[in-house]
Design a protein around this motif. Structure first.
Motif, mmCIF file in Angstrom:
data_model
loop_
_atom_site.group_PDB
_atom_site.id
_atom_site.type_symbol
_atom_site.label_atom_id
_atom_site.label_comp_id
_atom_site.label_asym_id
_atom_site.label_seq_id
_atom_site.Cartn_x
_atom_site.Cartn_y
_atom_site.Cartn_z
ATOM 1 N N GLU A 56 0.827 -1.208 0.000
ATOM 2 C CA GLU A 56 0.000 0.000 0.000
ATOM 3 C C GLU A 56 0.860 1.256 0.000
ATOM 4 O OE1 GLU A 56 -2.791 -0.056 3.220
ATOM 5 O OE2 GLU A 56 -3.925 -1.717 2.359
ATOM 6 N N ARG A 57 1.941 1.249 0.769
ATOM 7 C CA ARG A 57 2.832 2.417 0.805
ATOM 8 C C ARG A 57 3.524 2.612 -0.532
ATOM 9 N NH1 ARG A 57 5.578 1.288 6.466
ATOM 10 N NH2 ARG A 57 7.097 0.433 5.034
ATOM 11 N N VAL A 58 3.950 1.523 -1.166
ATOM 12 C CA VAL A 58 4.582 1.610 -2.484
ATOM 13 C C VAL A 58 3.571 2.153 -3.495
ATOM 14 C CG1 VAL A 58 5.575 0.267 -4.395
ATOM 15 C CG2 VAL A 58 6.312 -0.164 -2.036
ATOM 16 N N ASP A 59 2.348 1.634 -3.461
ATOM 17 C CA ASP A 59 1.307 2.108 -4.375
ATOM 18 C C ASP A 59 1.006 3.588 -4.151
ATOM 19 O OD1 ASP A 59 1.113 -0.421 -5.457
ATOM 20 O OD2 ASP A 59 -0.737 -0.943 -4.393
ATOM 21 N N GLU A 60 0.910 3.980 -2.887
ATOM 22 C CA GLU A 60 0.645 5.377 -2.565
ATOM 23 C C GLU A 60 1.763 6.272 -3.099
ATOM 24 O OE1 GLU A 60 0.101 8.292 1.338
ATOM 25 O OE2 GLU A 60 0.452 6.160 1.640
ATOM 26 N N ALA A 61 3.003 5.857 -2.908
ATOM 27 C CA ALA A 61 4.146 6.630 -3.395
ATOM 28 C C ALA A 61 4.145 6.698 -4.921
ATOM 29 C CB ALA A 61 5.449 6.013 -2.891
ATOM 30 N N ALA A 62 3.826 5.604 -5.577
ATOM 31 C CA ALA A 62 3.806 5.569 -7.042
ATOM 32 C C ALA A 62 2.747 6.498 -7.607
ATOM 33 C CB ALA A 62 3.574 4.141 -7.531
ATOM 34 N N VAL A 63 1.570 6.477 -7.019
ATOM 35 C CA VAL A 63 0.484 7.357 -7.477
ATOM 36 C C VAL A 63 0.867 8.822 -7.256
ATOM 37 C CG1 VAL A 63 -1.906 8.064 -7.027
ATOM 38 C CG2 VAL A 63 -1.325 5.638 -7.205
ATOM 39 N N TRP A 64 1.404 9.113 -6.078
ATOM 40 C CA TRP A 64 1.815 10.483 -5.782
ATOM 41 C C TRP A 64 2.884 10.933 -6.776
ATOM 42 C CZ3 TRP A 64 6.162 13.226 -4.904
ATOM 43 C CH2 TRP A 64 5.986 14.531 -4.455
ATOM 44 N N LEU A 65 3.870 10.072 -7.017
ATOM 45 C CA LEU A 65 4.964 10.429 -7.908
ATOM 46 C C LEU A 65 4.486 10.616 -9.342
ATOM 47 C CD1 LEU A 65 7.975 10.972 -8.086
ATOM 48 C CD2 LEU A 65 8.327 8.516 -8.416
ATOM 49 N N ALA A 66 3.564 9.784 -9.782
ATOM 50 C CA ALA A 66 3.032 9.930 -11.142
ATOM 51 C C ALA A 66 2.345 11.291 -11.316
ATOM 52 C CB ALA A 66 2.053 8.796 -11.450
ATOM 53 N N ALA A 67 1.665 11.751 -10.282
ATOM 54 C CA ALA A 67 0.950 13.029 -10.352
ATOM 55 C C ALA A 67 1.855 14.228 -10.090
ATOM 56 C CB ALA A 67 -0.204 13.029 -9.347
ATOM 57 N N ARG A 110 9.572 10.497 2.733
ATOM 58 C CA ARG A 110 8.172 10.927 2.668
ATOM 59 C C ARG A 110 7.185 9.792 2.933
ATOM 60 N NH1 ARG A 110 5.308 15.460 -0.054
ATOM 61 N NH2 ARG A 110 3.162 14.773 -0.228
ATOM 62 N N PHE A 111 7.496 8.586 2.420
ATOM 63 C CA PHE A 111 6.545 7.482 2.510
ATOM 64 C C PHE A 111 7.011 6.340 3.415
ATOM 65 C CE2 PHE A 111 5.601 9.666 -1.445
ATOM 66 C CZ PHE A 111 4.235 9.844 -1.335
ATOM 67 N N GLY A 112 8.177 6.465 4.029
ATOM 68 C CA GLY A 112 8.681 5.426 4.924
ATOM 69 C C GLY A 112 9.032 4.139 4.212
ATOM 70 N N LEU A 113 9.616 4.246 3.029
ATOM 71 C CA LEU A 113 9.938 3.078 2.221
ATOM 72 C C LEU A 113 11.383 2.655 2.404
ATOM 73 C CD1 LEU A 113 8.344 4.251 -1.159
ATOM 74 C CD2 LEU A 113 7.277 2.848 0.604
ATOM 75 N N SER A 114 11.651 1.400 2.099
ATOM 76 C CA SER A 114 13.035 0.940 1.987
ATOM 77 C C SER A 114 13.551 1.403 0.629
ATOM 78 C CB SER A 114 13.088 -0.589 2.063
ATOM 79 O OG SER A 114 12.518 -1.157 0.888
ATOM 80 N N ALA A 115 14.841 1.263 0.405
ATOM 81 C CA ALA A 115 15.406 1.643 -0.892
ATOM 82 C C ALA A 115 14.769 0.826 -2.019
ATOM 83 C CB ALA A 115 16.918 1.462 -0.886
ATOM 84 N N ALA A 116 14.608 -0.474 -1.795
ATOM 85 C CA ALA A 116 14.000 -1.340 -2.819
ATOM 86 C C ALA A 116 12.550 -0.937 -3.090
ATOM 87 C CB ALA A 116 14.074 -2.801 -2.394
ATOM 88 N N GLU A 117 11.819 -0.583 -2.051
ATOM 89 C CA GLU A 117 10.426 -0.156 -2.224
ATOM 90 C C GLU A 117 10.358 1.167 -2.982
ATOM 91 O OE1 GLU A 117 8.353 -2.077 1.738
ATOM 92 O OE2 GLU A 117 9.455 -0.193 1.919
ATOM 93 N N ALA A 118 11.290 2.074 -2.701
ATOM 94 C CA ALA A 118 11.320 3.350 -3.418
ATOM 95 C C ALA A 118 11.557 3.126 -4.908
ATOM 96 C CB ALA A 118 12.389 4.268 -2.839
ATOM 97 N N LEU A 157 15.376 11.128 -6.072
ATOM 98 C CA LEU A 157 14.069 10.556 -5.745
ATOM 99 C C LEU A 157 14.101 9.480 -4.661
ATOM 100 C CD1 LEU A 157 12.478 10.266 -9.288
ATOM 101 C CD2 LEU A 157 11.772 11.794 -7.441
ATOM 102 N N THR A 158 15.094 8.607 -4.700
ATOM 103 C CA THR A 158 15.103 7.495 -3.742
ATOM 104 C C THR A 158 15.077 7.980 -2.296
ATOM 105 O OG1 THR A 158 16.169 6.037 -5.337
ATOM 106 C CG2 THR A 158 16.272 5.379 -3.020
#
Length: 62
Positions: free
Chosen positions: A9-20, A36-44, A29-30
């Motif tokens: 969900e966090r990866v999806d949220e970050a992807a949607v935000w980044l696309a917009a 901003r989204f509390g992701l690991s490097a791989a998730e980013a 970006l990483t």
């Protein structure tokens, strides 16, 4: 609680935000997405890939 689902969900949220907000996102970006989204490097990186797919920049299969 399924932590894989939470991460997804966090990866999806970050992807949607980044696309917009591609042009407004801080660079590099990483580290920005990690903070901003509390992701690991791989998730980013996955969020960036998904964002590119959403913006039609890849031929990735769904």
């Amino acid at each position: 609680m399924n932590t894989d689902h939470q991460f997804s969900e966090r990866v999806d949220e970050a992807a949607v935000w980044l696309a917009a907000n591609w042009w407004r996102a801080e660079r590099p970006l990483t580290p920005f997405l990690r903070k901003r989204f509390g992701l690991s490097a791989a998730e980013a990186v996955e969020a960036m890939r998904e964002s590119a797919r959403m913006r039609g920049l890849t031929n990735a299969k769904p």
